[in-house]
Write a protein that holds these residues in place. Structure first.
Motif, PDB file in Angstrom:
ATOM      1  N   VAL A 180     -15.913   4.066  48.551  1.00 58.99           N
ATOM      2  CA  VAL A 180     -15.996   2.562  48.125  1.00 58.99           C
ATOM      3  C   VAL A 180     -16.962   2.428  46.970  1.00 58.99           C
ATOM      4  N   ILE A 181     -18.073   3.124  47.081  1.00 58.47           N
ATOM      5  CA  ILE A 181     -19.018   3.160  46.046  1.00 58.47           C
ATOM      6  C   ILE A 181     -18.317   3.513  44.558  1.00 58.47           C
ATOM      7  N   CYS A 182     -17.721   4.767  44.802  1.00 58.20           N
ATOM      8  CA  CYS A 182     -17.101   5.364  43.474  1.00 58.20           C
ATOM      9  C   CYS A 182     -16.048   4.302  42.922  1.00 58.20           C
ATOM     10  N   ASP A 183     -15.079   3.651  43.887  1.00 61.65           N
ATOM     11  CA  ASP A 183     -14.124   2.600  43.586  1.00 61.65           C
ATOM     12  C   ASP A 183     -14.751   1.637  42.951  1.00 61.65           C
ATOM     13  N   LEU A 184     -15.667   0.956  43.380  1.00 59.70           N
ATOM     14  CA  LEU A 184     -16.402   0.020  43.056  1.00 59.70           C
ATOM     15  C   LEU A 184     -16.920   0.149  41.600  1.00 59.70           C
ATOM     16  N   ARG A 185     -17.548   1.083  41.386  1.00 62.61           N
ATOM     17  CA  ARG A 185     -18.493   1.693  39.946  1.00 62.61           C
ATOM     18  C   ARG A 185     -17.405   1.871  38.968  1.00 62.61           C
ATOM     19  N   ASP A 186     -16.042   2.317  39.591  1.00 64.00           N
ATOM     20  CA  ASP A 186     -15.061   2.542  38.582  1.00 64.00           C
ATOM     21  C   ASP A 186     -14.118   1.318  38.311  1.00 64.00           C
ATOM     22  N   ASN A 187     -14.530   0.481  38.933  1.00 64.50           N
ATOM     23  CA  ASN A 187     -13.760  -0.757  39.004  1.00 64.50           C
ATOM     24  C   ASN A 187     -12.021  -0.651  39.380  1.00 64.50           C
ATOM     25  N   ASN A 188     -12.056   0.136  40.387  1.00 60.14           N
ATOM     26  CA  ASN A 188     -10.866   0.629  40.919  1.00 60.14           C
ATOM     27  C   ASN A 188     -10.656  -0.623  42.052  1.00 60.14           C
ATOM     28  N   GLU A 189      -9.212  -0.822  42.496  1.00 63.49           N
ATOM     29  CA  GLU A 189      -9.238  -1.405  43.672  1.00 63.49           C
ATOM     30  C   GLU A 189      -9.613  -0.529  44.963  1.00 63.49           C
ATOM     31  N   LEU A 190     -10.112  -1.305  45.899  1.00 67.88           N
ATOM     32  CA  LEU A 190     -10.474  -0.728  47.001  1.00 67.88           C
ATOM     33  C   LEU A 190      -9.392  -0.460  48.067  1.00 67.88           C
TER      34      LEU A 190
END
Length: 196
Positions: free
Chosen positions: A109-119
């Motif tokens: 979740v942290i990585c996806d948020l940082r990378d602006n990816n959909e959760l």
């Protein structure tokens, strides 16, 4: 000259990182509060100390949303981090990444948020998309965007609570953009820049 407060050719001074010794009087108890909460005085708070009303508003909205809203801590961080990344805030993205790691929130979740990816999680993704819709449309979301948020299991009360989180992020993200706030040493391992 009427509309210019800085003479041509003179650089705008950097923002001041206040300490408890030289901060405006009204900021001193706020700085004590910050130090008690974080065990240190974060650079963001040292900059905000230059404007006690803004500093107070930031601490208040942050606390209300993170500690008193009906969202889980992970959901609250999704709101914060989505705004941080959307607003391209190097300081808050690093700081909240560190905080989420310290609370052992899911690394994906942290990585996806940082990378602006959909959760991946559908409910968290609906929250993330709702925040982006609010920011992109300055609150003027359409019925379909609101229904998607509600159908994911959130309420209209929570739709309004999100605004409290975004109010704190407007203050912190915009302060860091103007001041180019330096990362605190503990945040260094979580550095982030737009496009990373």
């Amino acid at each position: 000259m009427l509309f210019s407060s800085v003479p041509k050719g003179i650089a705008v001074a950097e923002f001041i990182y206040f300490s408890e010794d030289d901060a405006p009087y009204a900021s001193k108890p706020l700085m004590e509060k910050s130090r008690a909460q974080f065990g240190m005085l974060p650079n963001l708070h040292r900059v905000l100390a230059g404007a006690p009303i803004t500093y107070d508003a930031y601490l208040t909205t942050f606390d209300l949303f993170f500690n008193q809203s009906s969202f889980t801590r992970l959901e609250a961080q999704v709101v914060f981090m989505t705004a941080n990344v959307h607003n391209r805030c190097h300081y808050c993205t690093a700081g909240h990444s560190m905080g989420m790691s310290m609370e052992e929130m899911p690394e994906g979740v942290i990585c996806d948020l940082r990378d602006n990816n959909e959760l991946e999680d559908p409910k968290l993704r609906a929250l993330q998309q709702f925040v982006i819709a609010l920011l992109d449309n300055r609150g003027h979301i359409n019925e379909a965007q609101m229904l998607k948020f509600l159908e994911a299991g959130y309420s209209k009360t929570q739709a309004l609570e999100v605004l409290c989180g975004l109010a704190s992020k407007l203050i912190s993200n915009f302060t860091n953009a103007m001041a180019k706030t330096e990362l605190d040493e503990p945040m260094q391992a979580f550095q982030w820049q737009p496009g990373d």
